[in-house]
Design a protein around this motif. Structure first.
Motif, PDB file in Angstrom:
ATOM      1  N   ASP A   1       0.808  -1.216   0.000  1.00  0.00           N
ATOM      2  CA  ASP A   1       0.000   0.000   0.000  1.00  0.00           C
ATOM      3  C   ASP A   1       0.844   1.270   0.000  1.00  0.00           C
ATOM      4  O   ASP A   1       0.394   2.332   0.435  1.00  0.00           O
ATOM      5  N   ARG A   2       2.077   1.201  -0.479  1.00  0.00           N
ATOM      6  CA  ARG A   2       2.898   2.406  -0.602  1.00  0.00           C
ATOM      7  C   ARG A   2       2.441   3.161  -1.845  1.00  0.00           C
ATOM      8  O   ARG A   2       2.634   2.706  -2.969  1.00  0.00           O
ATOM      9  N   LEU A   3       1.845   4.327  -1.626  1.00  0.00           N
ATOM     10  CA  LEU A   3       1.141   5.005  -2.707  1.00  0.00           C
ATOM     11  C   LEU A   3       1.606   6.447  -2.877  1.00  0.00           C
ATOM     12  O   LEU A   3       2.181   7.048  -1.978  1.00  0.00           O
ATOM     13  N   GLU A   4       1.307   6.985  -4.063  1.00  0.00           N
ATOM     14  CA  GLU A   4       1.608   8.362  -4.350  1.00  0.00           C
ATOM     15  C   GLU A   4       0.610   9.269  -3.626  1.00  0.00           C
ATOM     16  O   GLU A   4      -0.397   8.828  -3.100  1.00  0.00           O
ATOM     17  N   GLN A   5       0.895  10.562  -3.628  1.00  0.00           N
ATOM     18  CA  GLN A   5       0.009  11.527  -2.987  1.00  0.00           C
ATOM     19  C   GLN A   5      -1.360  11.537  -3.672  1.00  0.00           C
ATOM     20  O   GLN A   5      -1.453  11.388  -4.893  1.00  0.00           O
ATOM     21  N   ASN A   6      -2.409  11.729  -2.884  1.00  0.00           N
ATOM     22  CA  ASN A   6      -3.789  11.832  -3.374  1.00  0.00           C
ATOM     23  C   ASN A   6      -4.321  10.524  -3.956  1.00  0.00           C
ATOM     24  O   ASN A   6      -5.292  10.532  -4.710  1.00  0.00           O
ATOM     25  N   VAL A   7      -3.679   9.408  -3.628  1.00  0.00           N
ATOM     26  CA  VAL A   7      -4.137   8.104  -4.106  1.00  0.00           C
ATOM     27  C   VAL A   7      -4.784   7.343  -2.942  1.00  0.00           C
ATOM     28  O   VAL A   7      -4.259   7.327  -1.832  1.00  0.00           O
ATOM     29  N   VAL A   8      -5.943   6.752  -3.212  1.00  0.00           N
ATOM     30  CA  VAL A   8      -6.689   5.993  -2.209  1.00  0.00           C
ATOM     31  C   VAL A   8      -6.450   4.498  -2.442  1.00  0.00           C
ATOM     32  O   VAL A   8      -6.418   4.049  -3.591  1.00  0.00           O
ATOM     33  N   ALA A   9      -6.295   3.743  -1.350  1.00  0.00           N
ATOM     34  CA  ALA A   9      -6.083   2.293  -1.458  1.00  0.00           C
ATOM     35  C   ALA A   9      -7.186   1.542  -0.731  1.00  0.00           C
ATOM     36  O   ALA A   9      -7.582   1.922   0.374  1.00  0.00           O
TER      37      ALA A   9
END
Length: 299
Positions: free
Chosen positions: A149-157
């Protein structure tokens, strides 16, 4: 913002995303001169060129790159807001672009996408299978599916699956020829299939559990691949031991041919997540795909 400037920015973003004025015009279903004129008017309004043009391609200037980066989320948000309002009176329709790893495709896309197409006949799926790291914003995808779940900014998981076991398998032919390893020390006499990560260009290490801690085991690779289908075929044909995801093997029509090896030493792989930009779920077509997968994986 003048309404005309919003229109010019929309055309500008399509030119960047599609790579040329002609391609943007095809995407927008309008004549190329209209797109070219909109770009000229936007450049005139700003007093700066946004592209450098050659006979082969268009490249963003520094001003163009800054404009694109600073307005990308705004344009996408406005587009999603407009689409969400239209969805109040319309059935979900249009294109949903999905990027997924090959393992995620086998686990959560392949079993269900035909049912989704039957349920939402006006939605078109574009499924891109890529085991590398994909920036969904930069590449223009609506939804991504990957482990961790390592995500970019403004991304929902949203979690689709709990951690899954990653284990060693062999075929009867392999065991008949090389024997079945019974201890971690036995592995030194065996052969392994190597999986190479596309993005990092490195081979995935064989990591096993020994007394509650993970250790790396060094085994010669007889075949190296970046494709799970090659891994499965190689195990079937007795070429080597294969490091495979347990639920992938369990879903195979010939799963009885895949014999677990050293099962007590298997490790777990992180959760599988569906991820998307914060504003994208406002679009009915994207929300339908998100809700559908969450429904299927929570059943």
């Amino acid at each position: 913002m003048q309404s005309s400037i919003y229109g010019y920015l929309t055309y500008f973003h399509e030119i960047v995303n599609e790579g040329s004025i002609a391609a943007a015009a095809r995407k927008l279903e309008i004549a190329p001169p209209a797109v070219s004129n909109a770009l000229k008017l936007l450049e005139r309004h700003l007093g700066l060129p946004l592209f450098t043009r050659t006979t082969r391609k268009m490249e963003l200037t520094e001003a163009g790159q800054r404009l694109f980066d600073s307005t990308r989320d705004i344009i996408q948000g406005l587009d999603s807001a407009m689409e969400s309002v239209r969805d109040l009176t319309l059935k979900p329709s249009g294109l949903v672009r999905v990027t997924t790893s090959s393992i995620a495709y086998l686990l959560v896309v392949k079993p269900y996408f035909a049912e989704f197409c039957r349920r939402y006949p006006d939605i078109r799926l574009e499924i891109s299978v890529n085991d590398g790291i994909v920036d969904i914003v930069k590449e223009g995808f609506d939804v991504g599916i990957r482990f961790g779940d390592r995500l970019e900014q403004n991304v929902v998981a949203k979690k689709l699956l709990d951690p899954v076991r990653l284990g060693l398998y062999a075929s009867e032919n392999y065991i008949r020829k090389y024997g079945k390893p019974e201890t971690l020390q036995d592995l030194s006499r065996h052969k392994l299939l190597g999986y190479r990560f596309v993005t990092a260009n490195r081979i995935y290490p064989l990591t096993l559990n020994q007394d509650g801690r993970e250790i790396s085991v060094d085994i010669p690779h007889v075949i190296v691949t970046n494709n799970v289908m090659v891994e499965l075929d190689s195990v079937r044909q007795g070429v080597a031991l294969g490091l495979l995801f347990e639920p992938v093997v369990n879903a195979l029509h010939d799963r009885e041919k895949f014999i677990p090896v050293l099962e007590k030493h298997w490790t777990q792989y992180p959760e599988l997540f569906l991820f998307y930009m914060q504003h994208s779920q406002k679009a009915g077509r994207v929300r339908a795909w998100i809700d559908f997968l969450l429904e299927k994986t929570s059943a």
